[in-house]
Design an enzyme around this catalytic site. Sequence first.
Site, mmCIF file in Angstrom:
data_model
loop_
_atom_site.group_PDB
_atom_site.id
_atom_site.type_symbol
_atom_site.label_atom_id
_atom_site.label_comp_id
_atom_site.label_asym_id
_atom_site.label_seq_id
_atom_site.Cartn_x
_atom_site.Cartn_y
_atom_site.Cartn_z
ATOM 1 N N LYS A 149 0.820 -1.220 -0.040
ATOM 2 C CA LYS A 149 0.046 0.007 -0.097
ATOM 3 C C LYS A 149 0.759 1.241 0.045
ATOM 4 O O LYS A 149 1.888 1.490 0.920
ATOM 5 C CB LYS A 149 -0.864 -0.071 1.078
ATOM 6 C CG LYS A 149 -1.912 1.361 1.279
ATOM 7 C CD LYS A 149 -2.739 1.323 2.574
ATOM 8 C CE LYS A 149 -2.140 1.623 3.718
ATOM 9 N NZ LYS A 149 -1.886 3.261 3.734
ATOM 10 N N ASP A 164 -3.552 4.245 -2.126
ATOM 11 C CA ASP A 164 -4.296 4.739 -0.732
ATOM 12 C C ASP A 164 -4.209 6.283 -0.927
ATOM 13 O O ASP A 164 -3.814 6.747 -0.195
ATOM 14 C CB ASP A 164 -4.138 4.015 0.148
ATOM 15 C CG ASP A 164 -4.962 4.329 1.239
ATOM 16 O OD1 ASP A 164 -6.201 4.788 0.997
ATOM 17 O OD2 ASP A 164 -4.603 4.375 2.621
ATOM 18 N N LYS A 181 -7.578 8.289 -1.460
ATOM 19 C CA LYS A 181 -8.686 8.736 -0.879
ATOM 20 C C LYS A 181 -9.269 9.829 -1.636
ATOM 21 O O LYS A 181 -9.813 10.853 -1.197
ATOM 22 C CB LYS A 181 -8.754 8.879 0.559
ATOM 23 C CG LYS A 181 -8.311 7.657 1.327
ATOM 24 C CD LYS A 181 -8.223 7.997 2.813
ATOM 25 C CE LYS A 181 -7.896 6.890 3.946
ATOM 26 N NZ LYS A 181 -6.245 6.459 3.525
ATOM 27 N N ASP A 191 -13.228 14.973 -4.250
ATOM 28 C CA ASP A 191 -13.352 16.229 -4.940
ATOM 29 C C ASP A 191 -14.662 16.246 -5.766
ATOM 30 O O ASP A 191 -15.387 15.254 -6.077
ATOM 31 C CB ASP A 191 -12.147 16.567 -5.718
ATOM 32 C CG ASP A 191 -11.797 18.370 -5.604
ATOM 33 O OD1 ASP A 191 -12.621 19.085 -6.241
ATOM 34 O OD2 ASP A 191 -10.685 18.523 -5.399
ATOM 35 N N THR A 206 -11.015 3.639 10.261
ATOM 36 C CA THR A 206 -10.945 2.678 11.241
ATOM 37 C C THR A 206 -10.624 3.804 12.477
ATOM 38 O O THR A 206 -10.470 3.030 13.683
ATOM 39 C CB THR A 206 -9.885 1.701 10.888
ATOM 40 O OG1 THR A 206 -8.697 2.312 10.492
ATOM 41 C CG2 THR A 206 -10.493 0.690 10.040
ATOM 42 N N ARG A 223 2.331 -1.297 10.744
ATOM 43 C CA ARG A 223 3.252 -1.459 11.737
ATOM 44 C C ARG A 223 3.404 -2.787 12.353
ATOM 45 O O ARG A 223 4.795 -3.280 12.752
ATOM 46 C CB ARG A 223 2.629 -0.287 13.052
ATOM 47 C CG ARG A 223 2.902 0.652 12.613
ATOM 48 C CD ARG A 223 2.348 2.030 13.433
ATOM 49 N NE ARG A 223 0.808 2.033 13.144
ATOM 50 C CZ ARG A 223 -0.106 2.820 13.485
ATOM 51 N NH1 ARG A 223 0.384 3.715 14.325
ATOM 52 N NH2 ARG A 223 -1.296 2.999 12.960
#
Length: 238
Positions: A35, A62, A64, A67, A126, A218
């Site tokens: 990602k 990623d 997002k 607009d 999330t 992570r």
Amino acid sequence: MGLSKDQLIVALDVDSRAKALELVSELAGHVGFFKVGMELFYAAGIGIVQEIVAAGAKVFLDLKLHDIPNTVGRAARVLVRSGASIINVHAAGGSAMLQAAGAAAREEAHRLGMPAPLVVAVTVLTSIDRETYQQEIGFSGEIADRVRAWALLAQKSGLDGVVCSPREITLVRDACGPEFKIITPGIRPAGAQLGDQRRVMTPGEAIKAGASHLVVGRPVTGAADRIAAIKNILDEIN
């Protein structure tokens, strides 16, 4: 249910091309997807996507996009040229924007003679809990209701799937059927730190609930032995 290599997405949440490519070099044989989010994309540009693809891995880009429809459609065309296999937009942009993104991605891929990327819609992040959702953002009702509504909107608008928290996998799968893609961040192996995630689930739980792809950051990239961390995730599922 087992997990294929292409269903596990490792998040390259780093701030430089060098750090990203070091992780790709180390992990590309063990996962199929990486990602690229805002931090890395803004630091290294679209070229980092092309370099990861050239190294034989797939990219979930990623960013997002959110607009006006024309702007998002034009941006989607540019992102298709990077070779990313998945791109995303935000469901809050509405049906016209979602349709513009999907149509532009398919048209540009056809023009270039390449496979069209999956275009998916982000639902509720999330990191958002019920208090933030209702009192700060100002939505009424429950998070799950909004996720379901946006998933149905994305499907009706011709998109391939959504990004949602693991806690909403089952309701999206029930609403949108078996072919709809469900990409789930907020994956935390048993015993891992939550960080800024709130609505989380273990990898095994997420796959059992019906996720099609898992995003892990992570717990893998911050591990002392990253390959062992990936194997532990696969072992937990399988």
